[in-house]
Design an enzyme around this catalytic site. Sequence first.
Site, short mmCIF file in Angstrom:
data_model
loop_
_atom_site.label_atom_id
_atom_site.label_comp_id
_atom_site.label_asym_id
_atom_site.label_seq_id
_atom_site.Cartn_x
_atom_site.Cartn_y
_atom_site.Cartn_z
N CYS A 4 -58.91 78.45 54.96
CA CYS A 4 -59.36 79.60 55.77
C CYS A 4 -58.62 79.63 57.11
O CYS A 4 -57.43 79.93 57.16
CB CYS A 4 -60.87 79.61 55.93
SG CYS A 4 -61.49 81.20 56.56
N HIS B 164 -62.86 79.36 50.67
CA HIS B 164 -63.55 78.11 51.03
C HIS B 164 -63.97 77.35 49.77
O HIS B 164 -65.10 77.49 49.31
CB HIS B 164 -64.79 78.41 51.85
CG HIS B 164 -64.52 78.77 53.27
ND1 HIS B 164 -64.32 77.83 54.26
CD2 HIS B 164 -64.42 79.98 53.88
CE1 HIS B 164 -64.11 78.43 55.42
NE2 HIS B 164 -64.16 79.74 55.22
N GLU C 164 -64.82 74.41 49.63
CA GLU C 164 -65.84 73.43 50.02
C GLU C 164 -67.23 74.03 50.12
O GLU C 164 -68.23 73.30 50.18
CB GLU C 164 -65.45 72.77 51.35
CG GLU C 164 -65.71 73.58 52.61
CD GLU C 164 -64.69 74.66 52.92
OE1 GLU C 164 -64.68 75.16 54.06
OE2 GLU C 164 -63.89 75.03 52.02
#
Length: 254
Positions: free
Chosen positions: A116, A202, A204
Amino acid sequence: MGSVYVPPTRLAILEADTPLPGIKAKYGSYGGVFTHLFERACASLNPPQPLPALLELSSHNIVNDLNAYPDPETIDAILISGSKFSAYENDEWIIRLVQYTRRCLEGGRVRVIGVCFGHQIVGRAMGADVGKNTRGWELSVVDHNLTEDGKKILNVEKLAIHQMHRDAVFTLPPGAISLASTDICAVQAMYVPGRAITVQGHPEFTSDMVKEILEMRRYGGIIAQDVFEDGMRRVANKHDGVAVARAFLRFLRE
């Protein structure tokens, strides 16, 4: 003959933000969030591997401490996290991060992963055009259009991962290979062989994390109600964050 021992990759996570309270309570910092992602990626390998066999992780808060950067001689790779800040701003710590990233890229040994805001920092360090996207926000789980290179590098036929951005990399920097795009953002993922791999999304994030961020941004007036509702509709959709993390692992070991 037995297999040759390969020591774990020393990966420094450069934390460009502090998580919201719910995420912080569970994971501590973004270093903890990425540790959780890589644990799942290592467990999903065939055969499964324990995280310490592949990665030696360290976390560095680069926003509040300009001296937090690890000496490039002591690491093998960096991962630049997401952030609420904008990669095109000229705050002292952002300038320092761009310079450090460029140093790693040009040094030829330390590999670079960008997520990002980190993706945008790598773009800026390589001379790409980075700014606020007039097409608006991308939020929650978003389907990507993969290039043929993207299918190979990410080892998937389709890709959907969480998004949380309004800033974007507008131009593919020299030497970078495009891996994915969306209708709102043309440069979603890029790869520089042996040097860098980045994603605008993202990998994660989990649905719980994104719900907390969406609610905070709605209450803060950062996103409109209809944008919030659209994001919430897709927040629990299946996503390929772990597949992206496996691609990061391959990149670090290639």
